[in-house]
Write a protein that holds these residues in place. Structure first.
Motif, PDB file in Angstrom:
ATOM      1  N   GLU A 337       0.822  -1.199   0.000  1.00 48.60           N
ATOM      2  CA  GLU A 337       0.000   0.000   0.000  1.00 48.60           C
ATOM      3  C   GLU A 337       0.864   1.261   0.000  1.00 48.60           C
ATOM      4  O   GLU A 337       0.555   2.245  -0.691  1.00 48.60           O
ATOM      5  CB  GLU A 337      -0.918  -0.016   1.217  1.00 48.60           C
ATOM      6  N   LEU A 338       1.960   1.230   0.754  1.00 49.36           N
ATOM      7  CA  LEU A 338       2.860   2.380   0.799  1.00 49.36           C
ATOM      8  C   LEU A 338       3.514   2.612  -0.566  1.00 49.36           C
ATOM      9  O   LEU A 338       3.574   3.744  -1.056  1.00 49.36           O
ATOM     10  CB  LEU A 338       3.935   2.156   1.861  1.00 49.36           C
ATOM     11  N   LEU A 339       4.005   1.539  -1.193  1.00 49.13           N
ATOM     12  CA  LEU A 339       4.627   1.684  -2.502  1.00 49.13           C
ATOM     13  C   LEU A 339       3.613   2.163  -3.539  1.00 49.13           C
ATOM     14  O   LEU A 339       3.935   2.979  -4.411  1.00 49.13           O
ATOM     15  CB  LEU A 339       5.239   0.356  -2.944  1.00 49.13           C
ATOM     16  N   ASN A 340       2.400   1.650  -3.448  1.00 53.31           N
ATOM     17  CA  ASN A 340       1.353   2.103  -4.358  1.00 53.31           C
ATOM     18  C   ASN A 340       1.083   3.595  -4.178  1.00 53.31           C
ATOM     19  O   ASN A 340       0.901   4.328  -5.151  1.00 53.31           O
ATOM     20  CB  ASN A 340       0.069   1.310  -4.100  1.00 53.31           C
ATOM     21  N   LEU A 341       1.088   4.041  -2.928  1.00 59.10           N
ATOM     22  CA  LEU A 341       0.851   5.455  -2.641  1.00 59.10           C
ATOM     23  C   LEU A 341       1.942   6.322  -3.260  1.00 59.10           C
ATOM     24  O   LEU A 341       1.645   7.363  -3.888  1.00 59.10           O
ATOM     25  CB  LEU A 341       0.797   5.669  -1.129  1.00 59.10           C
ATOM     26  N   TYR A 342       3.196   5.910  -3.110  1.00 62.45           N
ATOM     27  CA  TYR A 342       4.290   6.662  -3.722  1.00 62.45           C
ATOM     28  C   TYR A 342       4.154   6.691  -5.248  1.00 62.45           C
ATOM     29  O   TYR A 342       4.444   7.700  -5.894  1.00 62.45           O
ATOM     30  CB  TYR A 342       5.638   6.067  -3.324  1.00 62.45           C
ATOM     31  N   GLY A 343       3.715   5.578  -5.824  1.00 60.62           N
ATOM     32  CA  GLY A 343       3.529   5.535  -7.267  1.00 60.62           C
ATOM     33  C   GLY A 343       2.435   6.452  -7.758  1.00 60.62           C
ATOM     34  O   GLY A 343       2.460   6.936  -8.894  1.00 60.62           O
ATOM     35  N   GLU A 344       1.440   6.703  -6.898  1.00 62.28           N
ATOM     36  CA  GLU A 344       0.328   7.572  -7.262  1.00 62.28           C
ATOM     37  C   GLU A 344       0.650   9.057  -7.110  1.00 62.28           C
ATOM     38  O   GLU A 344      -0.032   9.900  -7.664  1.00 62.28           O
ATOM     39  CB  GLU A 344      -0.889   7.245  -6.382  1.00 62.28           C
ATOM     40  N   MET A 345       1.694   9.379  -6.363  1.00 60.31           N
ATOM     41  CA  MET A 345       1.971  10.785  -6.058  1.00 60.31           C
ATOM     42  C   MET A 345       2.505  11.564  -7.253  1.00 60.31           C
ATOM     43  O   MET A 345       2.313  12.775  -7.335  1.00 60.31           O
ATOM     44  CB  MET A 345       2.980  10.870  -4.900  1.00 60.31           C
ATOM     45  N   ASP A 346       3.190  10.893  -8.145  1.00 61.25           N
ATOM     46  CA  ASP A 346       3.773  11.585  -9.289  1.00 61.25           C
ATOM     47  C   ASP A 346       3.794  10.634 -10.475  1.00 61.25           C
ATOM     48  O   ASP A 346       4.195   9.466 -10.330  1.00 61.25           O
ATOM     49  CB  ASP A 346       5.185  12.069  -8.958  1.00 61.25           C
ATOM     50  N   TRP A 347       3.402  11.110 -11.636  1.00 58.86           N
ATOM     51  CA  TRP A 347       3.280  10.260 -12.821  1.00 58.86           C
ATOM     52  C   TRP A 347       4.611   9.684 -13.281  1.00 58.86           C
ATOM     53  O   TRP A 347       4.655   8.690 -13.998  1.00 58.86           O
ATOM     54  CB  TRP A 347       2.650  11.054 -13.960  1.00 58.86           C
ATOM     55  N   ARG A 348       5.723  10.279 -12.844  1.00 57.86           N
ATOM     56  CA  ARG A 348       7.042   9.828 -13.302  1.00 57.86           C
ATOM     57  C   ARG A 348       7.562   8.631 -12.519  1.00 57.86           C
ATOM     58  O   ARG A 348       8.502   7.952 -12.969  1.00 57.86           O
ATOM     59  CB  ARG A 348       8.042  10.984 -13.179  1.00 57.86           C
ATOM     60  N   VAL A 349       6.985   8.358 -11.336  1.00 56.17           N
ATOM     61  CA  VAL A 349       7.558   7.356 -10.433  1.00 56.17           C
ATOM     62  C   VAL A 349       7.555   5.968 -11.058  1.00 56.17           C
ATOM     63  O   VAL A 349       8.598   5.296 -11.138  1.00 56.17           O
ATOM     64  CB  VAL A 349       6.810   7.351  -9.089  1.00 56.17           C
ATOM     65  N   ARG A 350       6.410   5.487 -11.497  1.00 53.62           N
ATOM     66  CA  ARG A 350       6.312   4.114 -11.993  1.00 53.62           C
ATOM     67  C   ARG A 350       7.088   3.890 -13.290  1.00 53.62           C
ATOM     68  O   ARG A 350       7.781   2.864 -13.402  1.00 53.62           O
ATOM     69  CB  ARG A 350       4.843   3.731 -12.152  1.00 53.62           C
ATOM     70  N   PRO A 351       7.000   4.774 -14.283  1.00 52.76           N
ATOM     71  CA  PRO A 351       7.839   4.555 -15.470  1.00 52.76           C
ATOM     72  C   PRO A 351       9.328   4.533 -15.147  1.00 52.76           C
ATOM     73  O   PRO A 351      10.076   3.716 -15.710  1.00 52.76           O
ATOM     74  CB  PRO A 351       7.476   5.750 -16.365  1.00 52.76           C
ATOM     75  N   LEU A 352       9.768   5.401 -14.232  1.00 55.75           N
ATOM     76  CA  LEU A 352      11.184   5.435 -13.875  1.00 55.75           C
ATOM     77  C   LEU A 352      11.596   4.148 -13.168  1.00 55.75           C
ATOM     78  O   LEU A 352      12.648   3.558 -13.484  1.00 55.75           O
ATOM     79  CB  LEU A 352      11.473   6.648 -12.984  1.00 55.75           C
ATOM     80  N   VAL A 353      10.796   3.688 -12.206  1.00 55.86           N
ATOM     81  CA  VAL A 353      11.100   2.438 -11.504  1.00 55.86           C
ATOM     82  C   VAL A 353      11.143   1.274 -12.486  1.00 55.86           C
ATOM     83  O   VAL A 353      12.036   0.413 -12.426  1.00 55.86           O
ATOM     84  CB  VAL A 353      10.060   2.177 -10.395  1.00 55.86           C
ATOM     85  N   THR A 354      10.187   1.230 -13.417  1.00 57.85           N
ATOM     86  CA  THR A 354      10.153   0.150 -14.402  1.00 57.85           C
ATOM     87  C   THR A 354      11.422   0.134 -15.247  1.00 57.85           C
ATOM     88  O   THR A 354      12.041  -0.918 -15.447  1.00 57.85           O
ATOM     89  CB  THR A 354       8.927   0.305 -15.316  1.00 57.85           C
ATOM     90  N   ALA A 355      11.832   1.295 -15.741  1.00 59.59           N
ATOM     91  CA  ALA A 355      13.031   1.370 -16.578  1.00 59.59           C
ATOM     92  C   ALA A 355      14.263   0.900 -15.821  1.00 59.59           C
ATOM     93  O   ALA A 355      15.097   0.148 -16.357  1.00 59.59           O
ATOM     94  CB  ALA A 355      13.220   2.797 -17.083  1.00 59.59           C
ATOM     95  N   ILE A 356      14.388   1.304 -14.566  1.00 57.38           N
ATOM     96  CA  ILE A 356      15.572   0.942 -13.782  1.00 57.38           C
ATOM     97  C   ILE A 356      15.548  -0.542 -13.418  1.00 57.38           C
ATOM     98  O   ILE A 356      16.589  -1.215 -13.434  1.00 57.38           O
ATOM     99  CB  ILE A 356      15.654   1.834 -12.522  1.00 57.38           C
ATOM    100  N   ARG A 357      14.372  -1.078 -13.122  1.00 58.44           N
ATOM    101  CA  ARG A 357      14.300  -2.499 -12.807  1.00 58.44           C
ATOM    102  C   ARG A 357      14.592  -3.367 -14.034  1.00 58.44           C
ATOM    103  O   ARG A 357      15.254  -4.415 -13.922  1.00 58.44           O
ATOM    104  CB  ARG A 357      12.940  -2.824 -12.195  1.00 58.44           C
ATOM    105  N   VAL A 358      14.111  -2.941 -15.197  1.00 58.52           N
ATOM    106  CA  VAL A 358      14.417  -3.687 -16.425  1.00 58.52           C
ATOM    107  C   VAL A 358      15.908  -3.572 -16.733  1.00 58.52           C
ATOM    108  O   VAL A 358      16.557  -4.558 -17.127  1.00 58.52           O
ATOM    109  CB  VAL A 358      13.572  -3.165 -17.600  1.00 58.52           C
ATOM    110  N   TRP A 359      16.468  -2.387 -16.549  1.00 56.42           N
ATOM    111  CA  TRP A 359      17.910  -2.204 -16.740  1.00 56.42           C
ATOM    112  C   TRP A 359      18.705  -3.139 -15.828  1.00 56.42           C
ATOM    113  O   TRP A 359      19.652  -3.801 -16.266  1.00 56.42           O
ATOM    114  CB  TRP A 359      18.285  -0.749 -16.443  1.00 56.42           C
ATOM    115  N   ALA A 360      18.323  -3.218 -14.553  1.00 61.29           N
ATOM    116  CA  ALA A 360      19.030  -4.071 -13.598  1.00 61.29           C
ATOM    117  C   ALA A 360      18.933  -5.538 -13.987  1.00 61.29           C
ATOM    118  O   ALA A 360      19.902  -6.299 -13.858  1.00 61.29           O
ATOM    119  CB  ALA A 360      18.462  -3.854 -12.193  1.00 61.29           C
TER     120      ALA A 360
END
Length: 583
Positions: A337-360
């Protein structure tokens, strides 16, 4: 899955307007072989979640609605998508149908077809299940579940049932391969566009989310015959907004105390102390045997009982998804729930996390096998902490400070999981952000930030929103935001940490020197190591749909705690021979 064509900046700007509010984002620049490239101007979207009915809600409310949706749905195996009309006409005898979703899986060396049917009310589901029958055999365990087989037959249908509901999804649940990812990335106009398209291409679809909640409901139906008022809840990537297609499904079995009655007559029962590790292991061991023997669709059951949080791992054949089941692990639910909340706060959060996780993943920094390397959960915390330093996200301390009485949560073992859950009540500094860096700038600066971070002295703490003096001698210290005594990066070795730093340095160099004129190898394609496919041939295939990808992201956002188990030993006591399943 359709491939996508190049979209110009004017189209992208128009689509962006559909998604973001009128709050213009600043323009950033990055050097690309001695020249600068102008980045996308995008607009900020309100972060408040809209669930599948369009109503603004918290994740807790959405979970309730998704669970209700799962209770009103049946997963029915059919011969082919052409069975849709016949199935609709037959099922309409039992009640109104709201939607039908088709997908295919490869199982036992041939392709199976399934249609997920959503009814208007749960009464229709109950009536169908009471009317359904079993195959006549002395060798089956007659377990009722919400997974059925639609066999051939001639049934006369009255005229009033001839109105049809079209398949909302046909041939859904398709895994995205490298060729498709490469095509959409090579057709983008900027690195920011690549990051958005990558996220939209890989994120969980509505059908996949429905099927994950249906899987939980399938288990819950069986367990309800053994235990009263027990719930099976998805958590982790399936609900926190950072999940990607085919990611594992994390489930937790928890009691539903809200349904306790006030009767003076109370059932006799045996106590189970879930805070006792030995009893929890024995309890899960019994469940694992029962799941393997009796629940259809469940195979390859493994007992991982020596982990920090004991779990049962199993394969769900109807969706080809790997699942993990734990008991009373509500901390993980609140973490989601906390991570979901952070993802909802700014539209850039989830795309950025996705790109970095795929990169890793592509750089072999993360892997599916537990070991002395970083996993997706601490990697996500690194991204969130970096965004806190950019003053894009608030610390958990601020979220706790602004929590209301309705936000108070406490787990069964006394862990305080209270924090603000209504992002409309965020402080003004985080509702109207001064930092409007593009995704390209944020990606570059993320790598630069951690390539120079002093991990020898400092640890990461998103609870405080600042670096802390490292309290241990481990290579990497990342404080668990809710269980503050835990270091979620404790398993990472010094060698692996140095690899992360080295790969981050390489990424900075790559982003600053990549030649954008080379259509086969530019932007994040070089980071993801997927530039070895003949792009020119790919571009000849259906180059008309990239704008649809971006538009889906802009208009239809969907909603891991991969180290949650800290696996140290596996115990695979399942018989090697797979049980034959009879339909």
């Amino acid at each position: 899955m359709a491939l996508f064509s190049r979209v110009n900046s004017n189209v992208f700007s128009l689509l962006s307007h559909c998604y973001y509010k009128k709050y213009t984002m600043g323009t950033g620049r990055l050097r690309l072989r001695g020249r600068t490239s102008m980045l996308l101007n995008v607009q900020y979207k309100s972060s408040t979640r809209s669930n599948f009915t369009g109503v603004q809600t918290t994740l807790e409310t959405e979970i309730i609605q998704r669970r209700d949706q799962a209770r009103r749905s049946l997963l029915i195996q059919v011969y082919s998508p052409k069975s849709h009309n016949d199935l609709y006409n037959y099922c309409s005898r039992f009640g109104d149908i709201l939607s039908m979703h088709h997908y295919q899986v490869n199982r036992n060396h041939y392709q199976e077809n399934y249609i997920l049917v959503e009814f208007k009310d749960v009464v229709s589901v109950d009536e169908i299940m009471s009317y359904a029958s079993f195959v006549r055999s002395d060798y089956i365990a007659p377990v009722k579940s919400s997974v059925l087989w639609f066999r051939k037959g001639q049934v006369a249908i009255s005229q009033k049932y001839q109105t049809k509901v079209a398949l909302t999804v046909e041939h859904g649940y398709i895994y995205v391969n490298d060729k498709k990812i490469l095509n959409v990335l090579s057709n983008a106009k900027s690195i920011s566009g690549q990051i958005i398209i990558l996220y939209e291409t890989l994120r969980l679809t509505d059908l996949e989310i429905r099927l994950r909640f249906h899987t939980a409901q399938h288990l819950e139906q069986y367990f309800s015959g053994l235990f009263h008022n027990m719930r099976v809840l998805p958590f982790g990537s399936s609900i926190n907004g950072f999940g990607r297609r085919k990611c594992d499904l994390d489930l937790v079995l928890v009691p539903n105390y809200s349904q306790e009655g006030n009767s003076r007559l109370v059932f006799h029962s045996k106590p189970i102390r879930h805070n006792d590790r030995t009893e929890t292991k024995e309890f899960l061991g019994v469940l694992a045997n029962a799941m393997y023997q009796f629940i259809p669709g469940i195979s390859n059951v493994r007992r991982i009982l020596e982990a920090r949080v004991p779990i049962i791992k199993f394969h769900y054949d109807y969706t080809q998804i790997e699942c993990d089941l734990s008991a009373t692990n509500m901390t993980a639910v609140y973490m989601s729930e906390l991570l979901n909340l952070y993802g909802e706060m700014d539209w850039r959060v989830r795309p950025l996390v996705t790109a970095i996780r795929v990169w890793a993943k592509r750089q072999e920094i993360t892997t599916d096998v537990p070991g002395q390397w970083i996993t997706n959960f601490p990697l996500t915390l690194l991204v969130l902490f970096y965004l806190q330093q950019k003053e894009i996200l608030p610390s958990l301390k601020i979220l706790k400070l602004h929590a209301a009485r309705g936000d108070v949560r406490c787990t069964e073992n006394g862990i305080d999981c209270t924090f603000l859950r209504d992002i409309n009540k965020l402080p003004a500094d985080f509702k109207y952000k001064l930092n409007q860096d593009s995704l390209e700038t944020l990606l570059h600066d993320f790598f630069e930030y951690y390539s120079t971070f002093n991990f020898d002295i400092y640890g990461i703490c998103i609870r405080e929103g600042r670096q802390i003096q490292k309290p241990s001698h481990t290579a990497l210290h990342i404080t668990n935001p809710l269980e503050t005594t835990l270091n979620v990066g404790k398993n990472v070795s010094f060698y692996e940490l140095n690899r992360i730093i080295s790969k981050a340095q390489d990424a900075v160099h790559t982003l600053e020197t990549a030649d954008k004129t080379n259509e086969d190898n530019w932007g994040i394609m070089t980071l993801l190591k997927i530039n070895n496919v003949n792009t020119k041939n790919l571009k000849k295939l259906n180059n008309t749909k990239e704008s649809e990808t971006i538009k889906n992201y802009l208009e239809n956002r969907s909603y891991e705690i991969s180290d949650k188990f800290d696996v140290s030993e596996e115990n695979t006591n399942e018989p090697k021979a797979k049980k034959e399943e009879i339909v």
